[in-house]
Design an enzyme around this catalytic site. Structure first.
Site, short mmCIF file in Angstrom:
data_model
loop_
_atom_site.label_atom_id
_atom_site.label_comp_id
_atom_site.label_asym_id
_atom_site.label_seq_id
_atom_site.Cartn_x
_atom_site.Cartn_y
_atom_site.Cartn_z
N ASP A 54 9.82 18.37 -22.05
CA ASP A 54 9.76 16.92 -22.26
C ASP A 54 10.29 16.15 -21.04
OD1 ASP A 54 9.21 14.63 -23.64
OD2 ASP A 54 10.54 15.06 -25.32
N THR B 113 7.73 -5.46 -18.69
CA THR B 113 7.24 -4.37 -19.54
C THR B 113 8.00 -4.31 -20.87
OG1 THR B 113 7.19 -1.95 -19.72
CG2 THR B 113 8.81 -2.85 -18.23
N ASP B 114 7.36 -3.77 -21.89
CA ASP B 114 8.05 -3.58 -23.17
C ASP B 114 9.15 -2.53 -23.07
OD1 ASP B 114 6.46 -1.30 -22.95
OD2 ASP B 114 5.45 -1.55 -24.87
N GLU B 115 9.13 -1.73 -21.97
CA GLU B 115 10.15 -0.68 -21.84
C GLU B 115 11.55 -1.26 -21.70
OE1 GLU B 115 9.43 2.75 -19.50
OE2 GLU B 115 7.27 2.72 -19.88
N PRO C 249 12.84 13.73 -19.40
CA PRO C 249 14.23 13.41 -19.76
C PRO C 249 14.32 11.95 -20.25
CG PRO C 249 14.11 14.30 -17.52
CD PRO C 249 12.70 14.08 -17.97
N LYS D 291 13.46 -2.72 -14.17
CA LYS D 291 12.61 -3.84 -14.64
C LYS D 291 13.47 -4.84 -15.44
CE LYS D 291 8.67 -4.30 -14.27
NZ LYS D 291 7.86 -4.95 -13.21
N LYS E 63 -0.85 8.63 -14.54
CA LYS E 63 -0.49 8.11 -15.86
C LYS E 63 -1.32 8.83 -16.93
CE LYS E 63 2.21 5.02 -13.92
NZ LYS E 63 1.87 3.68 -13.58
N LEU E 64 -0.81 8.83 -18.19
CA LEU E 64 -1.36 9.72 -19.23
C LEU E 64 -2.89 9.71 -19.32
CD1 LEU E 64 -0.65 11.60 -21.70
CD2 LEU E 64 -1.05 9.58 -23.10
N LEU F 159 0.84 -1.22 0.00
CA LEU F 159 0.00 0.00 0.00
C LEU F 159 0.86 1.25 0.00
CD1 LEU F 159 -2.98 -0.98 2.36
CD2 LEU F 159 -2.80 -1.20 -0.12
N TYR G 96 13.48 3.48 -14.26
CA TYR G 96 12.39 2.48 -14.16
C TYR G 96 12.67 1.28 -15.05
CZ TYR G 96 8.03 0.18 -15.42
OH TYR G 96 7.08 -0.78 -15.71
P1 NAD Z 1 0.83 0.44 -9.93
O1 NAD Z 1 1.87 1.48 -9.60
O2 NAD Z 1 -0.57 0.87 -10.21
O3 NAD Z 1 0.74 -0.60 -8.70
C1 NAD Z 1 1.87 -1.09 -8.04
C2 NAD Z 1 1.41 -1.78 -6.78
O4 NAD Z 1 2.57 -2.35 -6.13
C3 NAD Z 1 0.78 -0.83 -5.75
O5 NAD Z 1 -0.41 -1.39 -5.23
C4 NAD Z 1 1.84 -0.69 -4.66
O6 NAD Z 1 1.29 -0.46 -3.37
C5 NAD Z 1 2.52 -2.06 -4.74
N1 NAD Z 1 3.89 -2.03 -4.24
C6 NAD Z 1 4.87 -1.13 -4.54
N2 NAD Z 1 6.00 -1.42 -3.86
C7 NAD Z 1 5.75 -2.54 -3.15
C8 NAD Z 1 6.53 -3.34 -2.28
N3 NAD Z 1 7.81 -3.04 -1.98
N4 NAD Z 1 5.95 -4.46 -1.72
C9 NAD Z 1 4.66 -4.77 -2.00
N5 NAD Z 1 3.87 -4.04 -2.80
C10 NAD Z 1 4.41 -2.93 -3.37
O7 NAD Z 1 1.44 -0.42 -11.10
P2 NAD Z 1 0.71 -1.06 -12.38
O8 NAD Z 1 0.58 -0.03 -13.42
O9 NAD Z 1 -0.48 -1.81 -11.91
O10 NAD Z 1 1.84 -2.08 -12.86
C11 NAD Z 1 1.89 -3.40 -12.31
C12 NAD Z 1 3.09 -4.12 -12.90
O11 NAD Z 1 2.95 -4.18 -14.33
C13 NAD Z 1 4.43 -3.43 -12.64
O12 NAD Z 1 5.38 -4.43 -12.39
C14 NAD Z 1 4.73 -2.71 -13.94
O13 NAD Z 1 6.13 -2.61 -14.13
C15 NAD Z 1 4.10 -3.64 -14.96
N6 NAD Z 1 3.61 -3.03 -16.21
C16 NAD Z 1 2.76 -1.97 -16.16
C17 NAD Z 1 2.25 -1.46 -17.36
C18 NAD Z 1 1.29 -0.30 -17.37
O14 NAD Z 1 0.94 0.18 -18.45
N7 NAD Z 1 0.80 0.18 -16.23
C19 NAD Z 1 2.61 -2.03 -18.57
C20 NAD Z 1 3.51 -3.11 -18.58
C21 NAD Z 1 3.98 -3.61 -17.38
O1 DAU Z 2 5.02 0.47 -21.86
C1 DAU Z 2 4.67 -0.01 -20.61
C2 DAU Z 2 4.84 1.07 -19.56
O2 DAU Z 2 3.77 1.99 -19.74
C3 DAU Z 2 4.84 0.50 -18.14
O3 DAU Z 2 5.96 -0.32 -17.98
C4 DAU Z 2 4.86 1.64 -17.11
O4 DAU Z 2 4.74 1.09 -15.81
C5 DAU Z 2 3.68 2.56 -17.38
O5 DAU Z 2 3.70 3.64 -16.48
C6 DAU Z 2 3.72 3.06 -18.82
O6 DAU Z 2 4.87 3.93 -19.03
P1 DAU Z 2 4.77 5.26 -19.92
O7 DAU Z 2 5.86 6.16 -19.53
O8 DAU Z 2 4.61 4.93 -21.35
O9 DAU Z 2 3.32 5.79 -19.41
P2 DAU Z 2 2.82 7.26 -18.96
O10 DAU Z 2 1.35 7.16 -18.79
O11 DAU Z 2 3.63 7.85 -17.87
O12 DAU Z 2 3.11 8.12 -20.28
C7 DAU Z 2 2.55 7.73 -21.53
C8 DAU Z 2 3.05 8.73 -22.58
O13 DAU Z 2 2.45 10.01 -22.30
C9 DAU Z 2 4.55 8.96 -22.54
O14 DAU Z 2 5.02 9.15 -23.87
C10 DAU Z 2 4.72 10.23 -21.74
C11 DAU Z 2 3.44 11.00 -22.07
N1 DAU Z 2 2.95 11.90 -20.98
C12 DAU Z 2 2.77 11.35 -19.77
C13 DAU Z 2 2.31 12.13 -18.71
C14 DAU Z 2 2.11 11.54 -17.33
C15 DAU Z 2 2.64 13.22 -21.25
O15 DAU Z 2 2.79 13.71 -22.39
N2 DAU Z 2 2.18 13.99 -20.22
C16 DAU Z 2 2.01 13.51 -18.96
O16 DAU Z 2 1.62 14.29 -18.05
#
Ligand code: NAD
Ligand code: DAU
Length: 343
Positions: free
Chosen positions: A275, A125-127, A277, A157, A192-193, A35, A153
């Site tokens: 932008d 993640t694809d990142e 970084p 990963k 997130k975006l 949490l 990040y």
């Molecule tokens: P999120 O940030 O919404 O949730 C992360 C959760 O992990 C939270 O509930 C947080 O409390 C918990 N957490 C953080 N540190 C912890 C710790 N030390 N011990 C136990 N719990 C902990 O993340 P998300 O967007 O749901 O992503 C979940 C997973 O999927 C991540 O591993 C992320 O890298 C991966 N992922 C996310 C996306 C995306 O688009 N969001 C895409 C590809 C992969």
């Molecule tokens: O590709 C998978 C990844 O997608 C996951 O591994 C990450 O956990 C998840 O956070 C996400 O990463 P991104 O950096 O792609 O997502 P984010 O929503 O932060 O940003 C999406 C795009 O939008 C990116 O090109 C940055 C841009 N952006 C984001 C924010 C928060 C903006 O232009 N303005 C913003 O305020």
């Protein structure tokens, strides 16, 4: 079957718990989550009280705690979603990403070795593949694309993925890894975006688009991601990596304009800001392996999925307004205050 799902109070982990608890009433699902700011038990309200679900608060990087939990619960399967997940935060504080994403993962892997499990699944993640150029739409990430990370990040990963694969090779731990593109859908944290832009557009506040807004992301509905992980757990081959994505590439500007149109808000709300970084240009997944081997295919395309998601945010304003009124407000001021005021 008993499954420990880590990070189940977050966006994707929470959706995965809904999916598993409802689909497999005979499985026991234990949600282990620290949490942090991103964890929210309100996301789990629909499954609270179900006999096959329970929540345990704890840190995946706390070895004593994790070993104690494994000893008590004797899980068959671990699905590790727990992570620091926001790229922008990793630019400000890489250390917390190393701690949870690397040390947390290796702590879980050590517990799996010590107590024995049937499967450890790492949600990656694809990142980890870095980015693709905008002028080569023919290029996609496959499972053999070299790791080439950009942000703290993605480096954390990728490091975790390498440990997972090393534990398979060295200790024969039965692991799988999935690498997914950007998710969207219900319960997405509003830093997130997509949820950020929906919540700010609804409040008629400026929408901070980084750089020129030309960066491309490959959007996947969270429920398609959950289905894919379910398939990998049941049918995936041990030691393998599976890419997950549904060929839904959009520029950030296209996404933001779609949201504005759906909410009947003016494009004048868009504000181009400094932008990110190291900002990755384009992500695009080739999902051929999971489609061919496991028969996975996404149910959503972006055009319908985004409309359904916007509807969810309109219908569930309490969920995200609670978040915006908490600790998040000081984060937003630190991350965007100067950029939005043009300093
Ligand atoms: P999120 O940030 O919404 O949730 C992360 C959760 O992990 C939270 O509930 C947080 O409390 C918990 N957490 C953080 N540190 C912890 C710790 N030390 N011990 C136990 N719990 C902990 O993340 P998300 O967007 O749901 O992503 C979940 C997973 O999927 C991540 O591993 C992320 O890298 C991966 N992922 C996310 C996306 C995306 O688009 N969001 C895409 C590809 C992969
Ligand atoms: O590709 C998978 C990844 O997608 C996951 O591994 C990450 O956990 C998840 O956070 C996400 O990463 P991104 O950096 O792609 O997502 P984010 O929503 O932060 O940003 C999406 C795009 O939008 C990116 O090109 C940055 C841009 N952006 C984001 C924010 C928060 C903006 O232009 N303005 C913003 O305020």
């Amino acid at each position: 079957m008993k499954i420990i799902v880590t990070g189940g109070a977050g966006f994707i982990g929470g959706n995965f718990i809904h999916h598993m608890v409802n689909k497999y009433p005979d499985y026991e699902i234990v949600n282990l989550d620290l949490l942090t700011y991103a964890g929210n038990l309100e996301t789990l309200k629909p499954v609270e009280g179900k006999p096959n679900y329970k929540f345990v608060r704890g840190d995946i990087a706390d070895r004593e705690f994790v070993y104690g939990l494994f000893e008590k619960e004797k899980p068959d399967v671990i699905v590790n979603f727990a992570a620091e997940s926001h790229v922008d935060r990793s630019v400000v504080d890489p250390g917390s990403f190393v701690r949870t994403n690397v040390m947390g993962t290796t702590t879980l892997l050590d517990a799996c070795r010590k107590y024995g499990i049937k499967r450890y699944h790492q949600v990656s993640t694809d990142e980890v593949y870095g980015d693709l150029p905008l002028d080569r739409p023919d290029l996609f990430f496959t499972e053999t694309t070299p790791l080439h990370t950009s942000s703290p990040y993605s480096a954390s990963k990728a490091s975790a993925d390498l440990f997972v694969l090393a534990y398979h090779r060295t200790y024969k731990l039965p692991v799988t890894i999935s690498r997914c593109s950007n998710n969207y859908g219900p319960y997405h944290f509003p830093e997130k975006l997509i949820p950020l832009m929906i919540s700010r557009a609804l409040a008629d506040e400026p929408l901070p688009v980084y750089g020129t807004g030309e960066n491309v992301r490959d959007w996947l509905h969270v429920s398609d991601h959950c289905e894919a992980i379910d398939l990998i757990l049941h049918k995936g081959r041990v030691g393998e990596v599976y890419n997950i994505g549904g060929h839904n590439e959009r520029t950030n500007l296209e996404v933001v304009k779609t949201i504005l149109r759906a909410l009947d808000k003016p494009e004048s709300l868009i504000k181009y800001v400094t932008d990110r970084p190291g900002h990755d240009m384009r992500y695009a997944i080739d999902p051929t392996k999971i489609e061919k081997e496991l028969g996975w295919e996404p149910k959503y395309n972006f055009d319908t999925g985004i409309q359904q998601t916007i509807r969810w945010y309109l219908d569930n304003q309490d969920w995200w307004k609670h978040i915006l009124s908490g600790e998040y407000s000081s984060y937003f001021e630190n991350m965007y205050g100067e950029r939005l005021s043009g300093k």
